[in-house]
Design a protein around this motif. Structure first.
Motif, PDB file in Angstrom:
ATOM      1  N   GLU A   1      -2.316  -3.094  12.023  1.00 37.96           N
ATOM      2  CA  GLU A   1      -2.874  -3.465  10.390  1.00 37.96           C
ATOM      3  C   GLU A   1      -2.486  -4.927  10.039  1.00 37.96           C
ATOM      4  OE1 GLU A   1      -4.370  -2.743   6.678  1.00 37.96           O
ATOM      5  OE2 GLU A   1      -4.468  -1.694   8.755  1.00 37.96           O
ATOM      6  N   LEU A   2      -1.442  -5.510  10.508  1.00 33.30           N
ATOM      7  CA  LEU A   2      -1.038  -6.800  10.336  1.00 33.30           C
ATOM      8  C   LEU A   2      -1.861  -7.637  10.969  1.00 33.30           C
ATOM      9  CD1 LEU A   2       2.902  -6.757  10.714  1.00 33.30           C
ATOM     10  CD2 LEU A   2       1.543  -6.982   8.714  1.00 33.30           C
ATOM     11  N   ASP A   3      -2.457  -7.434  12.295  1.00 32.34           N
ATOM     12  CA  ASP A   3      -3.240  -8.466  12.983  1.00 32.34           C
ATOM     13  C   ASP A   3      -4.538  -8.291  12.206  1.00 32.34           C
ATOM     14  OD1 ASP A   3      -1.778  -9.002  15.141  1.00 32.34           O
ATOM     15  OD2 ASP A   3      -2.237  -6.997  16.179  1.00 32.34           O
ATOM     16  N   ILE A   4      -5.260  -7.152  11.660  1.00 32.27           N
ATOM     17  CA  ILE A   4      -6.600  -7.191  11.082  1.00 32.27           C
ATOM     18  C   ILE A   4      -6.235  -7.970   9.796  1.00 32.27           C
ATOM     19  CG2 ILE A   4      -7.750  -5.708   9.425  1.00 32.27           C
ATOM     20  CD1 ILE A   4      -7.103  -3.513  11.700  1.00 32.27           C
ATOM     21  N   ARG A   5      -5.045  -7.828   8.978  1.00 30.76           N
ATOM     22  CA  ARG A   5      -4.946  -8.563   7.712  1.00 30.76           C
ATOM     23  C   ARG A   5      -4.622 -10.122   7.947  1.00 30.76           C
ATOM     24  NH1 ARG A   5      -3.905  -5.941   3.146  1.00 30.76           N
ATOM     25  NH2 ARG A   5      -4.406  -3.724   3.030  1.00 30.76           N
ATOM     26  N   LEU A   6      -3.863 -10.584   9.195  1.00 36.94           N
ATOM     27  CA  LEU A   6      -3.851 -11.667   9.438  1.00 36.94           C
ATOM     28  C   LEU A   6      -5.153 -12.407   9.585  1.00 36.94           C
ATOM     29  CD1 LEU A   6      -1.651 -13.773   9.997  1.00 36.94           C
ATOM     30  CD2 LEU A   6      -2.020 -13.088  12.552  1.00 36.94           C
ATOM     31  N   ARG A   7      -6.181 -11.868  10.262  1.00 33.35           N
ATOM     32  CA  ARG A   7      -7.566 -12.474  10.657  1.00 33.35           C
ATOM     33  C   ARG A   7      -8.144 -12.625   9.134  1.00 33.35           C
ATOM     34  NH1 ARG A   7      -7.358  -9.073  15.273  1.00 33.35           N
ATOM     35  NH2 ARG A   7      -8.494  -7.571  14.162  1.00 33.35           N
ATOM     36  N   ALA A   8      -8.050 -11.852   8.321  1.00 31.74           N
ATOM     37  CA  ALA A   8      -8.890 -11.816   6.889  1.00 31.74           C
ATOM     38  C   ALA A   8      -7.989 -12.769   5.935  1.00 31.74           C
ATOM     39  CB  ALA A   8      -8.740 -10.346   6.302  1.00 31.74           C
ATOM     40  N   GLY A   9      -6.743 -13.254   6.553  1.00 30.63           N
ATOM     41  CA  GLY A   9      -5.865 -14.120   5.671  1.00 30.63           C
ATOM     42  C   GLY A   9      -5.573 -13.455   4.472  1.00 30.63           C
ATOM     43  N   ALA A  10      -4.960 -12.185   4.460  1.00 25.73           N
ATOM     44  CA  ALA A  10      -4.126 -11.662   3.517  1.00 25.73           C
ATOM     45  C   ALA A  10      -3.159 -10.417   3.834  1.00 25.73           C
ATOM     46  CB  ALA A  10      -5.333 -10.788   2.851  1.00 25.73           C
ATOM     47  N   LEU A  11      -2.106 -11.134   4.502  1.00 26.35           N
ATOM     48  CA  LEU A  11      -0.916 -10.445   4.857  1.00 26.35           C
ATOM     49  C   LEU A  11      -0.448  -9.635   3.808  1.00 26.35           C
ATOM     50  CD1 LEU A  11       0.629 -12.837   7.224  1.00 26.35           C
ATOM     51  CD2 LEU A  11      -0.167 -10.599   7.819  1.00 26.35           C
ATOM     52  N   PRO A  12       0.341  -8.660   3.666  1.00 27.83           N
ATOM     53  CA  PRO A  12       1.085  -8.134   2.794  1.00 27.83           C
ATOM     54  C   PRO A  12       2.027  -8.832   2.202  1.00 27.83           C
ATOM     55  CG  PRO A  12       0.844  -6.482   4.669  1.00 27.83           C
ATOM     56  CD  PRO A  12       0.646  -7.561   5.068  1.00 27.83           C
ATOM     57  N   ASP A  13       2.595  -8.728   0.964  1.00 28.85           N
ATOM     58  CA  ASP A  13       3.626  -9.485   0.658  1.00 28.85           C
ATOM     59  C   ASP A  13       5.183  -8.952   0.936  1.00 28.85           C
ATOM     60  OD1 ASP A  13       2.225 -11.371  -1.388  1.00 28.85           O
ATOM     61  OD2 ASP A  13       1.518  -9.446  -2.029  1.00 28.85           O
ATOM     62  N   VAL A  14       5.183  -7.780   1.324  1.00 24.78           N
ATOM     63  CA  VAL A  14       6.569  -7.254   1.900  1.00 24.78           C
ATOM     64  C   VAL A  14       6.238  -5.982   2.670  1.00 24.78           C
ATOM     65  CG1 VAL A  14       6.834  -5.947  -0.083  1.00 24.78           C
ATOM     66  CG2 VAL A  14       8.927  -6.409   1.144  1.00 24.78           C
ATOM     67  N   ALA A  15       7.025  -5.440   3.599  1.00 26.39           N
ATOM     68  CA  ALA A  15       6.943  -4.434   4.502  1.00 26.39           C
ATOM     69  C   ALA A  15       8.353  -3.540   4.191  1.00 26.39           C
ATOM     70  CB  ALA A  15       6.650  -4.855   5.902  1.00 26.39           C
ATOM     71  N   LEU A  16       8.301  -2.423   3.838  1.00 27.66           N
ATOM     72  CA  LEU A  16       9.236  -1.265   3.705  1.00 27.66           C
ATOM     73  C   LEU A  16       9.135  -0.715   4.948  1.00 27.66           C
ATOM     74  CD1 LEU A  16       9.109   0.044  -0.039  1.00 27.66           C
ATOM     75  CD2 LEU A  16      10.729  -1.833   1.238  1.00 27.66           C
ATOM     76  N   VAL A  17      10.041  -0.772   5.823  1.00 31.54           N
ATOM     77  CA  VAL A  17      10.035   0.139   7.170  1.00 31.54           C
ATOM     78  C   VAL A  17      11.027   0.796   7.599  1.00 31.54           C
ATOM     79  CG1 VAL A  17      10.314  -0.538   9.763  1.00 31.54           C
ATOM     80  CG2 VAL A  17       9.114  -2.166   8.433  1.00 31.54           C
ATOM     81  N   ASP A  18      10.752   2.072   7.993  1.00 32.74           N
ATOM     82  CA  ASP A  18      11.740   3.215   8.180  1.00 32.74           C
ATOM     83  C   ASP A  18      12.390   2.805   9.483  1.00 32.74           C
ATOM     84  OD1 ASP A  18      13.185   5.740   7.993  1.00 32.74           O
ATOM     85  OD2 ASP A  18      11.647   6.796   9.053  1.00 32.74           O
ATOM     86  N   ILE A  19      13.579   3.243   9.637  1.00 32.30           N
ATOM     87  CA  ILE A  19      14.262   2.785  10.742  1.00 32.30           C
ATOM     88  C   ILE A  19      14.036   3.880  12.083  1.00 32.30           C
ATOM     89  CG2 ILE A  19      16.667   2.985  11.957  1.00 32.30           C
ATOM     90  CD1 ILE A  19      16.236   0.548  10.113  1.00 32.30           C
ATOM     91  N   GLY A  20      13.681   5.211  11.862  1.00 31.41           N
ATOM     92  CA  GLY A  20      13.464   6.367  12.573  1.00 31.41           C
ATOM     93  C   GLY A  20      12.045   6.305  12.804  1.00 31.41           C
ATOM     94  N   LEU A  21      11.355   5.307  13.461  1.00 33.62           N
ATOM     95  CA  LEU A  21       9.886   5.728  13.834  1.00 33.62           C
ATOM     96  C   LEU A  21       9.900   6.264  15.202  1.00 33.62           C
ATOM     97  CD1 LEU A  21       8.645   2.086  12.439  1.00 33.62           C
ATOM     98  CD2 LEU A  21       8.262   4.433  11.362  1.00 33.62           C
ATOM     99  N   PRO A  22       8.695   6.881  15.424  1.00 32.66           N
ATOM    100  CA  PRO A  22       8.514   7.681  16.835  1.00 32.66           C
ATOM    101  C   PRO A  22       8.228   6.650  18.253  1.00 32.66           C
ATOM    102  CG  PRO A  22       6.496   7.690  15.434  1.00 32.66           C
ATOM    103  CD  PRO A  22       7.652   7.173  14.640  1.00 32.66           C
ATOM    104  N   ASP A  23       7.538   5.613  17.784  1.00 32.82           N
ATOM    105  CA  ASP A  23       7.207   4.822  18.930  1.00 32.82           C
ATOM    106  C   ASP A  23       8.126   3.664  19.146  1.00 32.82           C
ATOM    107  OD1 ASP A  23       6.456   3.737  16.531  1.00 32.82           O
ATOM    108  OD2 ASP A  23       4.189   2.858  17.126  1.00 32.82           O
ATOM    109  N   MET A  24       8.786   3.125  18.343  1.00 41.44           N
ATOM    110  CA  MET A  24       9.837   2.464  18.528  1.00 41.44           C
ATOM    111  C   MET A  24      10.587   2.330  17.211  1.00 41.44           C
ATOM    112  SD  MET A  24       7.812  -1.680  17.937  1.00 41.44           S
ATOM    113  CE  MET A  24       6.552  -1.313  18.929  1.00 41.44           C
TER     114      MET A  24
END
Length: 534
Positions: free
Chosen positions: A48-71
């Motif tokens: 999602e960040l890559d998509i938004r980076l190409r569009a020139g509209a990154l989020p203003d902030v990311a809330l990230v859970d510690i216990g994600l399944p893939d990393m």
């Protein structure tokens, strides 16, 4: 994954693999007026960040859970912060289980901007998000300001090292374009109304001078007699078409600056529709620096024009050379191509009681003073030769004159006394390039003659004597013809000798051939004199 990018309000990416948690966190943020981008894994977040980076509209902030399944959320934060394109994105970790001090420290170690223990009060969530966004925006603003100041400093250094007004205008235009991110045109208008312009675009776009002349007249009327720095917008109907972009008619924003009230103006012109809130102060500073740099260049230009007038008025024109029976004579004089240079080069051809006296010389230095001393030397030579024609004696008298009246100045000169009847030639040299003898039978060589510069009060050797055969040509030049920065003078002299060997017969052909070989874009004036006994 949501590929559609919205641009309303603050955007918060919520990364949590539990749907109910994503929904609850998203609801709190939406009620506070934020746009929410929910994603279920670290991999989905990076995509999602890559998509938004190409569009020139990154989020203003990311809330990230510690216990994600893939990393882990820690690893996701590390990857986001390690990429230059996303390093400035604020990351806030949250967790209901990893709540110890070591967990918070680990988050800070990988670059996180905050840590939230859930469940949390909505006001706490909102406060942490707002604080992270504020810090990021302040950091981004500070980095942008530092970048603009760096660009401004680089532009001012380039402006201050410009050697002429056209180079100054080009340097200022390039600096303004980097500061604004738009095309820029710069005008430097002197007190007499003469305008010099520079552009951030290709020089190919400047072939038509009419639009620049029209713009300069308009700028002069707008500037009036006001001092300091001020800006204005000129409607497209009044501003020449194609100034910023080929074939485009557009409004122009002008920033005008004058170092001294009404004396000279600098105008930086950019498209009026470009955002300029942050760029305006640095561009104004650049305009002021350019105006200050223009002042000495304008004064030097006036000095140079006076010097060139002196040089041209006191050097005999080729069609007005004196009648010299028995001698064919050709001269050439080419001013320096670089505007920042004024030379003290000269030539002379005089009839004396003992034959024909010719001279080529150069006052050391580049200034109005050098041109003035050149005139004095030339007139002194004319006066001395009435009573004395021996080259060595003349060199000694010129040396005494220079050390007496101008003890800080040195000069070079080569003096040739030729007797047309016998072909006998006497040559004295004072630190100058020796004459080149081009034999009619073939070959060319430097006449072995030397001596100290004028102005050093040193003893002078006896003149060198030789005989010119019918058809032989004697060539005298100043070092401006061949001297090249970084090239040994001996190498350049050998190149001149070889070119003289291959030149066609005749004096005009000899001079023109050598000018064609060596006379382009020279940093010093060029004086040439070629003679042949008839």
């Amino acid at each position: 994954m949501n590929a559609h990018v919205k641009h309303s309000g603050t955007t918060v990416m919520v990364v949590d693999d539990v749907p109910t948690n994503r929904y609850a966190m998203g609801a709190v943020l939406r009620r506070a007026g934020h746009d929410v981008v929910p994603v279920a894994s670290a991999g989905e977040a990076l995509s999602e960040l890559d998509i938004r980076l190409r569009a020139g509209a990154l989020p203003d902030v990311a809330l990230v859970d510690i216990g994600l399944p893939d990393m882990s959320g820690f690893e996701l934060c590390r990857r986001v912060k390690s990429r230059p394109s996303t390093a400035a994105l604020p990351v806030v970790h949250f967790s209901a289980t990893a709540v110890d001090a070591k967990d918070r420290c680990r988050g800070l170690d990988v670059g996180a901007d905050g840590y939230l223990t859930v469940p949390a009060e909505p006001r706490e969530i909102q406060a942490i998000v707002q604080a992270a966004v504020r810090r990021a925006r302040r950091r981004t603003a500070a980095e942008a300001l530092a970048h603009r100041l760096t660009l401004l400093a680089e532009a001012i250094v380039t402006v201050q090292t410009a050697r002429c007004l056209s180079e100054l205008a080009d340097a200022a235009a390039a600096g303004a374009a980097r500061l604004t991110g738009t095309p820029a045109v710069v005008f430097v208008i002197g007190p007499d109304g003469e305008a010099h312009h520079g552009t951030s675009r290709s020089r190919l776009a400047l072939s038509d001078a009419a639009p620049h002349q029209a713009a300069a007249r308009l700028i002069t009327r707008i500037a009036g007699r006001r001092g300091g720095v001020h800006g204005t917008v000129v409607p497209a109907v009044l501003w020449p078409t194609g100034h910023f972009r080929p074939g485009v008619q557009e409004d122009a924003h002008l920033l005008l600056a004058s170092a001294q009230e009404g004396r000279a103006w600098v105008c930086i012109a950019t498209p009026a529709d470009a955002p300029r809130r942050h760029a305006a102060p640095p561009v104004a500073r650049l305009a002021q620096a350019t105006a200050l740099a223009a002042e000495p260049l304008l004064m030097y230009q006036a000095e140079r024009e006076v010097a060139l007038t002196l040089q041209h008025s006191f050097l005999p024109q080729p069609h007005r050379l004196p009648e010299l029976p028995g001698v064919d004579l050709v001269v050439r004089y080419v001013p320096a191509s670089r505007q920042a240079e004024i030379g003290g080069d000269f030539y002379a051809a005089l009839r004396t009681r003992d034959g024909v006296l010719t001279a080529v010389g150069d006052v050391v230095g580049h200034s109005l003073d050098a041109a003035t001393v050149m005139v004095e030397i030339r007139h002194a030579l004319r006066a001395y030769s009435v009573e004395q024609s021996d080259p060595r004696a003349l060199a000694e008298r010129l040396d005494r004159m220079l050390t007496h009246y101008h003890p800080e100045v040195t000069a070079t000169v080569c003096l040739v006394l030729a007797d047309p009847g016998s072909g006998q030639v006497r040559i004295a040299n004072a630190g100058h390039i020796p004459p080149v003898l081009v034999r009619d039978a073939g070959g060319a060589e430097y006449v072995p003659v030397d001596g100290p510069l004028l102005g050093l009060a040193l003893d002078r050797p006896e003149p060198t004597e030789l005989v010119l055969e019918p058809g032989d040509r004697l060539l005298m030049v100043t070092d401006g013809l061949i001297e090249t920065r970084g090239v040994d003078l001996a190498t350049s002299m050998e190149q001149l000798r070889a070119a003289a060997v291959g030149a066609p017969g005749g004096l005009d052909a000899l001079c023109d051939t050598l000018l064609a070989c060596f006379g382009h874009d020279r940093e010093d004036d060029i004086a040439m004199l070629a003679l042949r006994l008839g």
